[in-house]
Scaffold this motif. Structure first.
Motif, PDB file in Angstrom:
ATOM      1  N   VAL A 108     -25.871  68.810  -3.419  1.00  0.00           N
ATOM      2  CA  VAL A 108     -24.612  68.372  -2.811  1.00  0.00           C
ATOM      3  C   VAL A 108     -24.246  69.362  -1.718  1.00  0.00           C
ATOM      4  CG1 VAL A 108     -22.228  67.678  -3.214  1.00  0.00           C
ATOM      5  CG2 VAL A 108     -23.913  67.449  -5.059  1.00  0.00           C
ATOM      6  N   ILE A 109     -23.970  68.832  -0.518  1.00  0.00           N
ATOM      7  CA  ILE A 109     -23.662  69.661   0.646  1.00  0.00           C
ATOM      8  C   ILE A 109     -22.381  69.134   1.282  1.00  0.00           C
ATOM      9  CG2 ILE A 109     -24.578  70.646   2.783  1.00  0.00           C
ATOM     10  CD1 ILE A 109     -27.325  69.551   1.968  1.00  0.00           C
ATOM     11  N   GLY A 152     -14.410  72.688   3.027  1.00  0.00           N
ATOM     12  CA  GLY A 152     -13.360  71.993   2.300  1.00  0.00           C
ATOM     13  C   GLY A 152     -13.605  70.522   2.085  1.00  0.00           C
ATOM     14  N   ALA A 153     -14.848  70.074   2.255  1.00  0.00           N
ATOM     15  CA  ALA A 153     -15.137  68.645   2.093  1.00  0.00           C
ATOM     16  C   ALA A 153     -15.089  68.198   0.639  1.00  0.00           C
ATOM     17  CB  ALA A 153     -16.511  68.320   2.689  1.00  0.00           C
ATOM     18  N   GLY A 154     -15.232  69.127  -0.280  1.00  0.00           N
ATOM     19  CA  GLY A 154     -15.212  68.766  -1.698  1.00  0.00           C
ATOM     20  C   GLY A 154     -16.584  68.713  -2.332  1.00  0.00           C
ATOM     21  N   ALA A 155     -17.576  69.382  -1.710  1.00  0.00           N
ATOM     22  CA  ALA A 155     -18.930  69.338  -2.247  1.00  0.00           C
ATOM     23  C   ALA A 155     -19.022  70.017  -3.609  1.00  0.00           C
ATOM     24  CB  ALA A 155     -19.907  69.987  -1.264  1.00  0.00           C
ATOM     25  N   SER A 156     -18.398  71.175  -3.769  1.00  0.00           N
ATOM     26  CA  SER A 156     -18.462  71.890  -5.046  1.00  0.00           C
ATOM     27  C   SER A 156     -17.785  71.093  -6.153  1.00  0.00           C
ATOM     28  CB  SER A 156     -17.820  73.275  -4.922  1.00  0.00           C
ATOM     29  OG  SER A 156     -18.549  74.087  -4.026  1.00  0.00           O
ATOM     30  N   THR A 157     -16.677  70.450  -5.814  1.00  0.00           N
ATOM     31  CA  THR A 157     -15.987  69.617  -6.799  1.00  0.00           C
ATOM     32  C   THR A 157     -16.878  68.458  -7.243  1.00  0.00           C
ATOM     33  OG1 THR A 157     -13.807  70.168  -5.909  1.00  0.00           O
ATOM     34  CG2 THR A 157     -13.987  68.129  -7.174  1.00  0.00           C
ATOM     35  N   LEU A 158     -17.550  67.814  -6.287  1.00  0.00           N
ATOM     36  CA  LEU A 158     -18.444  66.713  -6.641  1.00  0.00           C
ATOM     37  C   LEU A 158     -19.630  67.218  -7.450  1.00  0.00           C
ATOM     38  CD1 LEU A 158     -19.408  63.810  -6.540  1.00  0.00           C
ATOM     39  CD2 LEU A 158     -20.391  64.270  -4.270  1.00  0.00           C
ATOM     40  N   ALA A 159     -20.193  68.378  -7.082  1.00  0.00           N
ATOM     41  CA  ALA A 159     -21.328  68.922  -7.833  1.00  0.00           C
ATOM     42  C   ALA A 159     -20.942  69.189  -9.284  1.00  0.00           C
ATOM     43  CB  ALA A 159     -21.834  70.201  -7.163  1.00  0.00           C
ATOM     44  N   ILE A 180     -19.301  78.921  -8.671  1.00  0.00           N
ATOM     45  CA  ILE A 180     -18.970  77.590  -9.173  1.00  0.00           C
ATOM     46  C   ILE A 180     -18.513  77.633 -10.623  1.00  0.00           C
ATOM     47  CG2 ILE A 180     -21.190  76.818 -10.122  1.00  0.00           C
ATOM     48  CD1 ILE A 180     -20.741  74.244  -8.335  1.00  0.00           C
ATOM     49  N   ASP A 181     -18.793  78.737 -11.339  1.00  0.00           N
ATOM     50  CA  ASP A 181     -18.307  78.849 -12.715  1.00  0.00           C
ATOM     51  C   ASP A 181     -16.789  78.924 -12.765  1.00  0.00           C
ATOM     52  OD1 ASP A 181     -18.281  81.318 -11.493  1.00  0.00           O
ATOM     53  OD2 ASP A 181     -19.143  82.415 -13.177  1.00  0.00           O
ATOM     54  N   VAL A 182     -16.163  79.341 -11.662  1.00  0.00           N
ATOM     55  CA  VAL A 182     -14.700  79.384 -11.621  1.00  0.00           C
ATOM     56  C   VAL A 182     -14.124  77.976 -11.715  1.00  0.00           C
ATOM     57  CG1 VAL A 182     -12.699  80.027 -10.227  1.00  0.00           C
ATOM     58  CG2 VAL A 182     -14.705  81.517 -10.294  1.00  0.00           C
ATOM     59  N   LEU A 183     -14.752  77.003 -11.022  1.00  0.00           N
ATOM     60  CA  LEU A 183     -14.290  75.618 -11.095  1.00  0.00           C
ATOM     61  C   LEU A 183     -14.389  75.065 -12.511  1.00  0.00           C
ATOM     62  CD1 LEU A 183     -15.645  73.787  -7.910  1.00  0.00           C
ATOM     63  CD2 LEU A 183     -13.263  74.083  -8.602  1.00  0.00           C
ATOM     64  N   LEU A 184     -15.319  75.616 -13.282  1.00  0.00           N
ATOM     65  CA  LEU A 184     -15.509  75.159 -14.655  1.00  0.00           C
ATOM     66  C   LEU A 184     -14.732  76.000 -15.653  1.00  0.00           C
ATOM     67  CD1 LEU A 184     -19.365  74.557 -14.466  1.00  0.00           C
ATOM     68  CD2 LEU A 184     -17.591  72.809 -14.513  1.00  0.00           C
ATOM     69  N   VAL A 234     -31.351  66.515 -15.810  1.00  0.00           N
ATOM     70  CA  VAL A 234     -30.870  66.513 -14.430  1.00  0.00           C
ATOM     71  C   VAL A 234     -30.496  67.931 -14.025  1.00  0.00           C
ATOM     72  CG1 VAL A 234     -30.040  64.135 -14.561  1.00  0.00           C
ATOM     73  CG2 VAL A 234     -28.468  66.017 -15.072  1.00  0.00           C
ATOM     74  N   VAL A 235     -30.698  68.221 -12.750  1.00  0.00           N
ATOM     75  CA  VAL A 235     -30.282  69.493 -12.151  1.00  0.00           C
ATOM     76  C   VAL A 235     -29.424  69.158 -10.940  1.00  0.00           C
ATOM     77  CG1 VAL A 235     -31.028  71.590 -10.976  1.00  0.00           C
ATOM     78  CG2 VAL A 235     -32.332  70.737 -12.939  1.00  0.00           C
ATOM     79  N   VAL A 236     -28.250  69.768 -10.860  1.00  0.00           N
ATOM     80  CA  VAL A 236     -27.351  69.592  -9.723  1.00  0.00           C
ATOM     81  C   VAL A 236     -27.240  70.934  -9.006  1.00  0.00           C
ATOM     82  CG1 VAL A 236     -25.059  68.914  -8.951  1.00  0.00           C
ATOM     83  CG2 VAL A 236     -26.069  67.810 -10.961  1.00  0.00           C
ATOM     84  N   VAL A 237     -27.444  70.916  -7.687  1.00  0.00           N
ATOM     85  CA  VAL A 237     -27.409  72.145  -6.896  1.00  0.00           C
ATOM     86  C   VAL A 237     -26.301  72.039  -5.856  1.00  0.00           C
ATOM     87  CG1 VAL A 237     -28.756  73.786  -5.543  1.00  0.00           C
ATOM     88  CG2 VAL A 237     -29.929  72.278  -7.177  1.00  0.00           C
ATOM     89  N   ASP A 238     -25.364  72.980  -5.896  1.00  0.00           N
ATOM     90  CA  ASP A 238     -24.291  73.056  -4.901  1.00  0.00           C
ATOM     91  C   ASP A 238     -24.793  73.928  -3.762  1.00  0.00           C
ATOM     92  OD1 ASP A 238     -21.786  72.842  -3.696  1.00  0.00           O
ATOM     93  OD2 ASP A 238     -21.051  74.654  -4.700  1.00  0.00           O
TER      94      ASP A 238
END
Length: 353
Positions: free
Chosen positions: A114-115, A120-127, A153-157, A223-227
């Motif tokens: 996800v890029i 601020g597009a929201g890529a990390s949120t989508l990932a 990204i662990d902060v978002l979680l 599955v693997v998701v990469v931000d």
């Protein structure tokens, strides 16, 4: 199987590098179960004559150090060896084969990157939401943070204080990383494993480390998701090369589309399958199909607005944590379509809105 002490030392070293625990014999074991059931059998060329008459099986390799040993191919045929290996020339290849045998080789993970088309597009949120949704559905899931400047990204979680290894611990990885060891070492959050950045000094991840870690994650299956960041350097190029599918999050604004085109041109040099996820609100006259058409890329879907997302995150819920929320429904529909294409020519992701 060998009585050659120096060869045994070499093979034990290679097994350790592959994360495998060998069973050592000097001759055929009295009980043939070890020969017949082991995932791999390495026979030193000194022991080949003692293996005559053994049951034929796959995964037998004749190993030695003498490049000019006479009759080596005849001995290989006599014991049914699939390969004849000479050390040290074949060491790297043999480490990979030992690790494959120890871990088991199944279908690799469907790997999605996800890029953001702009900041601020929201890529990390989508990932995060994609990973959380996949894990909630019972899929083996790993989320990898490929953006060293993203804040972790662990902060978002909500898991920045959860014990486990982070990217700095893998910065010097060059050879093969064991998939099982990787999974067990990472923080477990919301049913998935997360590889994020530390809170200390910024660490550069060399391309070999990125390659080794992602390859290990893919071997686990699921599955693997990469931000991923918008800037493509050598390490990011390594990550892009291992993706099955890339999602480019593009807000519905003219400047965002212009910025996203630059990102797409760089990522597209490595990644064959890049698709647009359009995100509103849209400027006058724009909609999701217009954004995808302007980008010249397929439309993977339209990211829904979720007004309660920030409030839920303040309460500790991750993106996609509410199964009934529009973001989670979007992600569930994405995985249903993407996973339906496994085993075919590639992920079958049609338009999702």
């Amino acid at each position: 199987m060998t009585e050659d002490v120096e060869l045994l030392d070499d093979l034990l070293r290679l097994c350790a590098a592959a994360g495998a625990e060998p069973e050592v014999h000097h001759t055929l074991p009295d009980r043939r179960g070890g020969w017949e059931q082991a995932p791999m059998v390495l026979v030193g060329d000194d022991a080949a004559v003692r293996c005559r008459g053994a049951a034929r099986r796959r995964g037998v390799m004749l190993v030695g150090r003498d490049q000019d040993a006479p009759d080596v191919w005849r001995r290989a045929v006599e014991i049914g060896a699939e390969y004849v290996l000479r050390l040290p020339d074949s060491e790297n290849w043999l480490v990979d084969q030992i690790a494959n045998a120890a871990e088991g080789v199944g279908r690799p993970a469907l790997t999605v990157g996800v890029i953001g088309g702009r900041g601020g597009a929201g890529a990390s949120t989508l990932a995060c939401a994609l990973a959380v949704t996949a894990a909630r559905a019972g899929r083996r899931t790993m989320l990898i943070d490929g953006d060293p400047l993203g804040g972790g990204i662990d902060v978002l979680l909500g898991g920045e204080r959860v014990d486990g290894m982070r990217w700095p611990d893998f910065a010097h990885s060059k050879g093969r990383v064991g998939g099982g060891a990787l999974e067990e070492s990472l923080p477990a959050l919301h049913g998935l494993r997360v590889l994020s950045w530390g809170r200390d000094d910024w660490v550069v991840i060399p391309p070999p480390a990125m390659r080794a870690v992602l390859a290990a994650a893919r071997r686990l299956g699921g599955v693997v998701v990469v931000d991923l960041p918008r800037r493509v350097d050598e390490a990011v190029a390594e990550a892009l090369a291992q993706l099955d599918l890339g999602l480019l999050v593009v807000p519905g604004e003219l400047r965002a589309v212009a910025a996203a085109k630059r990102v797409a041109s760089m990522a597209g040099m490595v990644l064959d399958d890049l698709r647009v996820v359009a995100r509103g609100p849209y400027a006058s006259g724009l909609d999701a199909p217009w954004v995808a058409h302007a980008m010249g890329l397929p439309l993977a879907g339209e990211l829904p607005l979720e007004t309660a997302l920030l409030a839920e995150q303040d309460m500790g819920a991750p993106p996609g944590g509410s199964a009934r929320g529009p973001l989670a429904r979007f992600c569930s529909a994405f995985w249903e379509r993407a996973l339906a294409g496994e085993g075919a020519s590639g992920p079958a992701v049609g338009g999702v809105s």
